[in-house]
Scaffold this motif. Structure first.
Motif, mmCIF file in Angstrom:
data_model
loop_
_atom_site.group_PDB
_atom_site.id
_atom_site.type_symbol
_atom_site.label_atom_id
_atom_site.label_comp_id
_atom_site.label_asym_id
_atom_site.label_seq_id
_atom_site.Cartn_x
_atom_site.Cartn_y
_atom_site.Cartn_z
ATOM 1 N N ASP A 119 2.817 -3.926 -7.171
ATOM 2 C CA ASP A 119 3.295 -3.893 -5.374
ATOM 3 C C ASP A 119 4.632 -3.166 -6.007
ATOM 4 O O ASP A 119 5.255 -2.153 -4.971
ATOM 5 C CB ASP A 119 3.681 -5.203 -5.130
ATOM 6 C CG ASP A 119 2.605 -6.120 -4.959
ATOM 7 O OD1 ASP A 119 1.638 -6.257 -6.120
ATOM 8 O OD2 ASP A 119 2.229 -6.599 -3.419
ATOM 9 N N ASP A 139 1.332 -10.613 -0.445
ATOM 10 C CA ASP A 139 -0.263 -9.640 -0.958
ATOM 11 C C ASP A 139 -1.093 -11.506 -1.188
ATOM 12 O O ASP A 139 0.269 -11.915 -1.754
ATOM 13 C CB ASP A 139 0.529 -9.538 -2.116
ATOM 14 C CG ASP A 139 -0.370 -8.877 -3.297
ATOM 15 O OD1 ASP A 139 -1.109 -9.444 -3.354
ATOM 16 O OD2 ASP A 139 -0.005 -8.356 -4.148
ATOM 17 N N SER A 162 -3.194 -11.023 -3.115
ATOM 18 C CA SER A 162 -4.292 -11.528 -4.571
ATOM 19 C C SER A 162 -4.162 -12.860 -5.704
ATOM 20 O O SER A 162 -5.121 -13.571 -5.534
ATOM 21 C CB SER A 162 -3.760 -10.695 -5.678
ATOM 22 O OG SER A 162 -3.825 -9.383 -5.075
ATOM 23 N N HIS A 163 -3.092 -13.597 -5.588
ATOM 24 C CA HIS A 163 -3.762 -15.202 -6.210
ATOM 25 C C HIS A 163 -3.603 -16.663 -4.958
ATOM 26 O O HIS A 163 -3.337 -17.459 -5.698
ATOM 27 C CB HIS A 163 -2.203 -15.178 -7.017
ATOM 28 C CG HIS A 163 -2.350 -14.144 -7.933
ATOM 29 N ND1 HIS A 163 -3.101 -14.488 -9.459
ATOM 30 C CD2 HIS A 163 -1.852 -13.103 -8.221
ATOM 31 C CE1 HIS A 163 -2.882 -14.452 -10.082
ATOM 32 N NE2 HIS A 163 -2.257 -13.129 -9.659
ATOM 33 N N SER A 205 -8.521 -0.756 -3.376
ATOM 34 C CA SER A 205 -8.220 -1.259 -4.554
ATOM 35 C C SER A 205 -6.842 -1.996 -3.883
ATOM 36 O O SER A 205 -6.532 -1.149 -2.789
ATOM 37 C CB SER A 205 -7.652 -0.888 -5.539
ATOM 38 O OG SER A 205 -6.699 0.481 -5.198
ATOM 39 N N THR A 206 -6.418 -2.975 -4.027
ATOM 40 C CA THR A 206 -5.450 -3.947 -3.595
ATOM 41 C C THR A 206 -4.106 -2.869 -3.572
ATOM 42 O O THR A 206 -3.333 -2.584 -2.937
ATOM 43 C CB THR A 206 -4.987 -4.869 -4.477
ATOM 44 O OG1 THR A 206 -5.817 -5.890 -4.275
ATOM 45 C CG2 THR A 206 -3.908 -5.789 -3.948
ATOM 46 N N SER A 207 -4.028 -1.827 -4.748
ATOM 47 C CA SER A 207 -2.771 -1.265 -4.801
ATOM 48 C C SER A 207 -2.864 -0.324 -3.650
ATOM 49 O O SER A 207 -1.946 0.227 -3.189
ATOM 50 C CB SER A 207 -3.431 -0.563 -6.275
ATOM 51 O OG SER A 207 -2.447 -1.489 -6.804
ATOM 52 N N TYR A 215 -11.709 -9.726 -6.486
ATOM 53 C CA TYR A 215 -12.481 -10.266 -8.488
ATOM 54 C C TYR A 215 -11.797 -11.401 -8.904
ATOM 55 O O TYR A 215 -11.928 -11.854 -9.903
ATOM 56 C CB TYR A 215 -12.026 -9.026 -9.087
ATOM 57 C CG TYR A 215 -10.873 -8.226 -9.430
ATOM 58 C CD1 TYR A 215 -9.376 -8.788 -9.313
ATOM 59 C CD2 TYR A 215 -10.168 -6.960 -9.057
ATOM 60 C CE1 TYR A 215 -8.876 -8.134 -10.173
ATOM 61 C CE2 TYR A 215 -8.971 -6.705 -9.359
ATOM 62 C CZ TYR A 215 -7.994 -6.933 -9.727
ATOM 63 O OH TYR A 215 -6.965 -7.013 -9.402
ATOM 64 N N LYS A 216 -10.382 -12.323 -8.317
ATOM 65 C CA LYS A 216 -10.470 -13.266 -8.302
ATOM 66 C C LYS A 216 -11.186 -14.233 -7.502
ATOM 67 O O LYS A 216 -12.302 -14.847 -8.785
ATOM 68 C CB LYS A 216 -8.351 -13.341 -8.232
ATOM 69 C CG LYS A 216 -7.381 -12.216 -9.168
ATOM 70 C CD LYS A 216 -6.102 -11.944 -7.964
ATOM 71 C CE LYS A 216 -5.216 -10.992 -8.829
ATOM 72 N NZ LYS A 216 -5.482 -10.789 -9.499
ATOM 73 N N PHE A 266 4.534 -8.879 -8.828
ATOM 74 C CA PHE A 266 3.162 -7.420 -9.074
ATOM 75 C C PHE A 266 4.141 -6.245 -9.799
ATOM 76 O O PHE A 266 3.922 -6.279 -8.753
ATOM 77 C CB PHE A 266 1.658 -7.955 -8.769
ATOM 78 C CG PHE A 266 0.826 -7.899 -9.875
ATOM 79 C CD1 PHE A 266 1.002 -8.543 -10.721
ATOM 80 C CD2 PHE A 266 0.761 -6.453 -9.963
ATOM 81 C CE1 PHE A 266 -0.278 -8.976 -11.653
ATOM 82 C CE2 PHE A 266 -0.126 -6.371 -10.137
ATOM 83 C CZ PHE A 266 -1.325 -7.123 -11.594
HETATM 84 C C1 LIG Z 1 -0.414 -9.711 -6.430
HETATM 85 C C2 LIG Z 1 -1.220 -8.843 -7.628
HETATM 86 N N1 LIG Z 1 -1.290 -8.154 -6.410
HETATM 87 C C3 LIG Z 1 -2.040 -7.013 -6.669
HETATM 88 C C4 LIG Z 1 -2.752 -6.757 -8.066
HETATM 89 C C5 LIG Z 1 -3.928 -5.705 -8.899
HETATM 90 O O1 LIG Z 1 -3.437 -4.995 -7.948
HETATM 91 P P1 LIG Z 1 -5.521 -4.178 -8.093
HETATM 92 O O2 LIG Z 1 -6.839 -4.050 -7.834
HETATM 93 O O3 LIG Z 1 -5.263 -3.050 -7.730
HETATM 94 O O4 LIG Z 1 -5.569 -3.375 -9.942
HETATM 95 C C6 LIG Z 1 -2.878 -7.896 -8.649
HETATM 96 C C7 LIG Z 1 -4.023 -7.865 -10.321
HETATM 97 O O5 LIG Z 1 -4.009 -7.895 -10.980
HETATM 98 C C8 LIG Z 1 -2.112 -8.608 -8.270
HETATM 99 O O6 LIG Z 1 -1.980 -10.252 -8.838
#
Ligand SMILES: Cc1ncc(COP(=O)(O)O)c(C=O)c1O
Ligand SMILES: Nc1ccccc1C(=O)C[C@H](N)C(=O)O
Length: 409
Positions: free
Chosen positions: A128, A194, A196-197, A96-98, A219-220, A125
């Motif tokens: 992070d 990061d 993600s967005h 996962s991103t985390s 997933y975004k 976020f």
């Molecule tokens: C900037 C950012 N980092 C990380 C995540 C999520 O990480 P993870 O997929 O591990 O829940 C999100 C959204 O959930 C996000 O907006």
């Protein structure tokens, strides 16, 4: 944008218009939350059926070789690389991103023994910041926070890694990646972005910015599905020196030798940990393939235009109704979502959702609307703003049903 007719004319002239049909979207809804969970590509349904029935059901264990399962993290990573300005061998899909944040932050801190600080901004976020706190606790390092206006001044010779989200999840404000990276590197720090967005939403060029490290969600805007595996980027020049703290067997140099001692794999492969989630990877690959087939400059331009149109129409049609823009006005300095503040943000968003306009609410007072250019059009923008105006002018949001809080927002 001044009228529904104008919105329709913009849609008619949109070269990306046909992409909407590539998604299985519910009729009668305007989906403005692709920045949280991207929509379902039709091709994904068939791909998953094939992976499940054919590869898993019929070929079983042979599919690791025969269907290329074992190569999927690098293969799909190599495709994502094309969206973020990286070389194919610098990106991997994993975890996962985390978890990827944990692996790369820990690797960055460990690689610089004289430096004990992870620098980030308040309001980043939450995951992070939480992961950075966990890494700091585990490694005896320290998390330092400085507001973005003062982030460059907060860089000193103690900072091992600067952790920033390129496009902010609430405001959509976008950092100047190249400038910040340069400033951090001038002080001897690494930068972890990061994305993600950002990935699939705005033009990202990691290599042009001389970026060190990055992570992002699948997933975004990549439309990989709920809980899709995430991606990570390690610049080629750092790959030999950085070590993953999660030294699982899939990141070993020779996992199928089954030896007792860990030896990190070549290149980015060392950042794998356990067995890759094949169903998630298959779905993610479909989402990424769809994006790669699109004209990306046109896609990013459309995202900016949709956001600008929404800001204009809401500020015009909903003037005096308590909304305040919380997103930069200038398209080049923001991502592909728009946020407005309103002190009744939660019930207003629930009322919008009940009327088929699916955005989300972010505490304490943010109404957030994502404009994913592959499947959102200008007519959606116009209609969403009109429904918002109607809810605000009639006070329809002030209904007990809309005040009840949900577990997931
Ligand atoms: C900037 C950012 N980092 C990380 C995540 C999520 O990480 P993870 O997929 O591990 O829940 C999100 C959204 O959930 C996000 O907006
Ligand atoms: N993974 C999720 C699971 C459940 C609800 C939301 C999310 C999100 O991704 C939130 C998103 N990162 C955000 O920018 O708010």
């Amino acid at each position: 944008m001044k009228s529904l007719d104008e919105a329709r004319a913009l849609d008619a002239a949109d070269p990306l218009r046909t992409y909407r049909d590539a998604f299985d979207l519910p009729a009668g809804e305007i989906y403005l939350d692709g920045n949280s969970l991207g929509a379902l590509p039709r091709a994904t349904v068939a791909r998953l059926a094939g992976t499940v029935r054919g590869e898993w059901g019929r070929d079983l264990i042979r599919s690791w070789n025969k269907a290329g399962w074992i190569d999927a993290p690098a293969r799909v990573g190599g495709k994502i690389a094309q969206l973020i300005g990286a070389q194919a061998h610098e990106v991997l899909v994993a975890d996962s991103t985390s978890v990827n944040l944990f692996k790369l932050l820990a690797a960055a801190v460990k690689a610089q023994p004289g430096r004990r600080v992870i620098l980030s901004e308040p309001g980043n976020f939450p995951t992070d910041l939480y992961v950075a706190q966990g890494v700091a606790e585990t490694l005896g390092a320290e998390l330092r926070l400085a507001p973005r206006e003062a982030i460059v001044e907060a860089l000193d010779e103690d900072v091992a890694v600067l952790l920033l989200t390129h496009v902010h999840y609430q405001s959509a404000a976008m950092f100047d990646m190249a400038a910040i990276t340069r400033a951090a590197q001038a002080k001897g720090a690494l930068v972890l972005w990061d994305l993600s967005h950002s990935a699939g939403a705005v033009a990202v060029d990691l290599n042009a910015a001389n970026a060190d490290l990055a992570v992002g969600c699948g997933y975004k805007y990549l439309n990989g599905g709920p809980g899709a595996p995430a991606f990570l980027f390690v610049a080629e020049r750092h790959q030999a020196a950085l070590r993953s703290p999660l030294s699982g067997w899939m990141g070993h140099a020779a996992p199928f030798d089954f030896g007792d001692d860990y030896a990190p794999g070549e290149g980015i492969s060392r950042f794998l940990c356990g067995t890759p989630p094949i169903l998630g990877l298959a779905a993610l690959e479909e989402g990424v393939d769809l994006l790669l087939g699109a004209d990306l400059p046109a896609l990013y331009a459309k995202g900016q235009a949709l956001c600008s149109a929404f800001i204009d129409v809401v500020e015009d049609r909903c003037a005096g109704l308590g909304l305040t823009l919380a997103t930069p006005r200038e398209g080049a300095t923001r991502g592909s979502h728009v946020s407005f503040r309103h002190e009744q943000g939660w019930p207003i968003m629930q009322a919008l959702i009940a009327r088929g306009v699916i955005g989300d609410f972010r505490a304490p007072d943010i109404l957030r609307f994502g404009f994913t250019p592959l499947y959102v059009g200008f007519e959606d923008v116009w209609n969403a703003a009109e429904i918002l105006r109607d809810i605000l002018t009639t006070g329809a949001w002030d209904d007990p049903a809309f005040h009840a809080r949900a577990a997931v927002t």
